[in-house]
Design an enzyme around this catalytic site. Structure first.
Site, PDB file in Angstrom:
ATOM      1  N   GLY A   1     -53.554  -4.721  69.592  1.00 20.45           N
ATOM      2  CA  GLY A   1     -53.539  -3.277  69.781  1.00 20.45           C
ATOM      3  C   GLY A   1     -52.281  -2.582  69.315  1.00 20.45           C
ATOM      4  O   GLY A   1     -52.087  -1.396  69.613  1.00 20.45           O
ATOM      5  N   GLN A   2     -51.408  -3.278  68.575  1.00 20.65           N
ATOM      6  CA  GLN A   2     -50.207  -2.591  68.096  1.00 20.65           C
ATOM      7  C   GLN A   2     -50.603  -1.517  67.084  1.00 20.65           C
ATOM      8  O   GLN A   2     -51.367  -1.792  66.147  1.00 20.65           O
ATOM      9  CB  GLN A   2     -49.223  -3.580  67.453  1.00 20.65           C
ATOM     10  CG  GLN A   2     -47.913  -2.909  67.045  1.00 20.65           C
ATOM     11  CD  GLN A   2     -46.847  -3.902  66.563  1.00 20.65           C
ATOM     12  OE1 GLN A   2     -47.071  -5.111  66.518  1.00 20.65           O
ATOM     13  NE2 GLN A   2     -45.682  -3.370  66.223  1.00 20.65           N
ATOM     14  N   SER A   3     -50.109  -0.314  67.296  1.00 26.26           N
ATOM     15  CA  SER A   3     -50.460   0.797  66.393  1.00 26.26           C
ATOM     16  C   SER A   3     -49.228   1.450  65.780  1.00 26.26           C
ATOM     17  O   SER A   3     -49.352   2.191  64.809  1.00 26.26           O
ATOM     18  CB  SER A   3     -51.285   1.852  67.138  1.00 26.26           C
ATOM     19  OG  SER A   3     -50.543   2.443  68.179  1.00 26.26           O
TER      20      SER A   3
ATOM     21  N   HIS B   1     -43.852  -1.183  76.383  1.00 26.65           N
ATOM     22  CA  HIS B   1     -44.410  -0.169  77.265  1.00 26.65           C
ATOM     23  C   HIS B   1     -43.938  -0.520  78.679  1.00 26.65           C
ATOM     24  O   HIS B   1     -44.123  -1.661  79.130  1.00 26.65           O
ATOM     25  CB  HIS B   1     -45.938  -0.213  77.273  1.00 26.65           C
ATOM     26  CG  HIS B   1     -46.589   0.068  75.953  1.00 26.65           C
ATOM     27  ND1 HIS B   1     -47.178   1.290  75.672  1.00 26.65           N
ATOM     28  CD2 HIS B   1     -46.765  -0.701  74.855  1.00 26.65           C
ATOM     29  CE1 HIS B   1     -47.692   1.244  74.447  1.00 26.65           C
ATOM     30  NE2 HIS B   1     -47.463   0.055  73.930  1.00 26.65           N
TER      31      HIS B   1
ATOM     32  N   ASP C   1     -44.121   8.030  76.664  1.00 29.79           N
ATOM     33  CA  ASP C   1     -45.271   7.868  75.771  1.00 29.79           C
ATOM     34  C   ASP C   1     -46.043   9.189  75.735  1.00 29.79           C
ATOM     35  O   ASP C   1     -46.240   9.849  76.755  1.00 29.79           O
ATOM     36  CB  ASP C   1     -46.176   6.736  76.264  1.00 29.79           C
ATOM     37  CG  ASP C   1     -47.158   6.295  75.196  1.00 29.79           C
ATOM     38  OD1 ASP C   1     -47.048   5.144  74.731  1.00 29.79           O
ATOM     39  OD2 ASP C   1     -48.050   7.095  74.825  1.00 29.79           O
ATOM     40  N   ILE C   2     -46.479   9.562  74.537  1.00 30.63           N
ATOM     41  CA  ILE C   2     -47.154  10.844  74.355  1.00 30.63           C
ATOM     42  C   ILE C   2     -48.565  10.846  74.958  1.00 30.63           C
ATOM     43  O   ILE C   2     -49.106  11.918  75.251  1.00 30.63           O
ATOM     44  CB  ILE C   2     -47.175  11.197  72.843  1.00 30.63           C
ATOM     45  CG1 ILE C   2     -47.265  12.688  72.625  1.00 30.63           C
ATOM     46  CG2 ILE C   2     -48.240  10.446  72.095  1.00 30.63           C
ATOM     47  CD1 ILE C   2     -46.937  13.119  71.199  1.00 30.63           C
TER      48      ILE C   2
ATOM     49  N   ASN D   1     -47.446  -5.015  72.690  1.00 26.94           N
ATOM     50  CA  ASN D   1     -48.583  -5.397  71.871  1.00 26.94           C
ATOM     51  C   ASN D   1     -48.057  -5.853  70.510  1.00 26.94           C
ATOM     52  O   ASN D   1     -47.260  -5.146  69.891  1.00 26.94           O
ATOM     53  CB  ASN D   1     -49.540  -4.214  71.706  1.00 26.94           C
ATOM     54  CG  ASN D   1     -50.093  -3.746  73.035  1.00 26.94           C
ATOM     55  OD1 ASN D   1     -50.411  -4.554  73.901  1.00 26.94           O
ATOM     56  ND2 ASN D   1     -50.208  -2.439  73.223  1.00 26.94           N
TER      57      ASN D   1
ATOM     58  N   HIS E   1     -41.770  -2.248  70.399  1.00 29.47           N
ATOM     59  CA  HIS E   1     -41.530  -1.455  71.607  1.00 29.47           C
ATOM     60  C   HIS E   1     -42.108  -2.149  72.819  1.00 29.47           C
ATOM     61  O   HIS E   1     -43.116  -2.843  72.719  1.00 29.47           O
ATOM     62  CB  HIS E   1     -42.134  -0.056  71.467  1.00 29.47           C
ATOM     63  CG  HIS E   1     -43.557  -0.055  70.996  1.00 29.47           C
ATOM     64  ND1 HIS E   1     -43.890  -0.236  69.674  1.00 29.47           N
ATOM     65  CD2 HIS E   1     -44.717   0.086  71.668  1.00 29.47           C
ATOM     66  CE1 HIS E   1     -45.210  -0.192  69.536  1.00 29.47           C
ATOM     67  NE2 HIS E   1     -45.744  -0.021  70.741  1.00 29.47           N
TER      68      HIS E   1
HETATM   69  P1  AMP Z   1     -48.920   0.435  70.557  1.00 31.30           P
HETATM   70  O1  AMP Z   1     -50.341   0.900  70.352  1.00 31.30           O
HETATM   71  O2  AMP Z   1     -48.767  -0.693  71.525  1.00 31.30           O
HETATM   72  O3  AMP Z   1     -48.265   0.154  69.222  1.00 31.30           O
HETATM   73  O4  AMP Z   1     -48.158   1.644  71.239  1.00 31.30           O
HETATM   74  C1  AMP Z   1     -47.799   2.802  70.525  1.00 31.30           C
HETATM   75  C2  AMP Z   1     -47.629   3.886  71.544  1.00 31.30           C
HETATM   76  O5  AMP Z   1     -46.928   4.955  70.927  1.00 31.30           O
HETATM   77  C3  AMP Z   1     -48.942   4.476  72.074  1.00 31.30           C
HETATM   78  O6  AMP Z   1     -49.019   4.287  73.488  1.00 31.30           O
HETATM   79  C4  AMP Z   1     -48.853   5.952  71.686  1.00 31.30           C
HETATM   80  O7  AMP Z   1     -49.384   6.808  72.677  1.00 31.30           O
HETATM   81  C5  AMP Z   1     -47.366   6.143  71.518  1.00 31.30           C
HETATM   82  N1  AMP Z   1     -46.965   7.236  70.640  1.00 31.30           N
HETATM   83  C6  AMP Z   1     -47.468   7.525  69.418  1.00 31.30           C
HETATM   84  N2  AMP Z   1     -46.818   8.571  68.879  1.00 31.30           N
HETATM   85  C7  AMP Z   1     -45.880   8.952  69.790  1.00 31.30           C
HETATM   86  C8  AMP Z   1     -44.896   9.974  69.822  1.00 31.30           C
HETATM   87  N3  AMP Z   1     -44.714  10.843  68.813  1.00 31.30           N
HETATM   88  N4  AMP Z   1     -44.110  10.077  70.925  1.00 31.30           N
HETATM   89  C9  AMP Z   1     -44.269   9.223  71.961  1.00 31.30           C
HETATM   90  N5  AMP Z   1     -45.175   8.219  71.979  1.00 31.30           N
HETATM   91  C10 AMP Z   1     -45.976   8.091  70.917  1.00 31.30           C
END
Ligand code: AMP
Ligand code: ZN
Length: 114
Positions: free
Chosen positions: A93-95, A102, A30-31, A87, A100
């Site tokens: 909190g899914q973004s 975590h 995760d970034i 999420n 995926h």
């Molecule tokens: P969620 O908010 O549960 O959908 O998780 C999305 C996750 O993707 C977050 O923890 C972000 O930090 C992660 N994320 C977003 N862009 C990247 C990326 N380019 N490489 C790795 N992780 C990312």
């Protein structure tokens, strides 16, 4: 999905630190890590969220659990405990709209989650 960030990571159009890859799944760092170990585990097939799972997706979801188990062991967090979180939809909190897990480990976790 052409514009999906995680599909672009699968296609290597966006760089990622890959921890595991096979024909059907990918795991990468995760970034914005929220724990000493914070990996994202995804199906290579675009699935929008758990809420969008369809008949036939069970095999890849089961495989994601096996990969999570093996990565947790390989990174030394299995015995101490780890969190496997997905999420689902905005209120949780899914973004990123590619399903995926975590995989978080290496520190204590509270309950209930925030
Ligand atoms: P969620 O908010 O549960 O959908 O998780 C999305 C996750 O993707 C977050 O923890 C972000 O930090 C992660 N994320 C977003 N862009 C990247 C990326 N380019 N490489 C790795 N992780 C990312
Ligand atoms: Zn996608």
């Amino acid at each position: 999905m052409r514009d999906c960030l995680f599909c672009r990571i699968v296609r290597k159009e966006v760089p990622a630190s890959v921890a595991f890859e096979d024909e059907t799944v990918l795991a990468f760092c995760d970034i914005h890590p929220q724990a000493p170990l914070h990996l994202l585990l995804i199906p290579k097939k675009h699935i929008r969220s758990v809420d969008a799972l369809e008949a036939g997706d069970g095999a890849v979801v089961g495989h994601l659990f096996e990969v999570a188990r093996d990565l947790a062991r390989a990174h030394g967090v299995a015995a101490g405990g780890y969190r496997l979180v997905t999420n689902t939809n905005e209120g949780a909190g899914q973004s990123v709209w590619h399903m995926h897990f975590h995989l978080l480990g290496g520190r204590p976790f509270g309950w209930p989650p925030g």
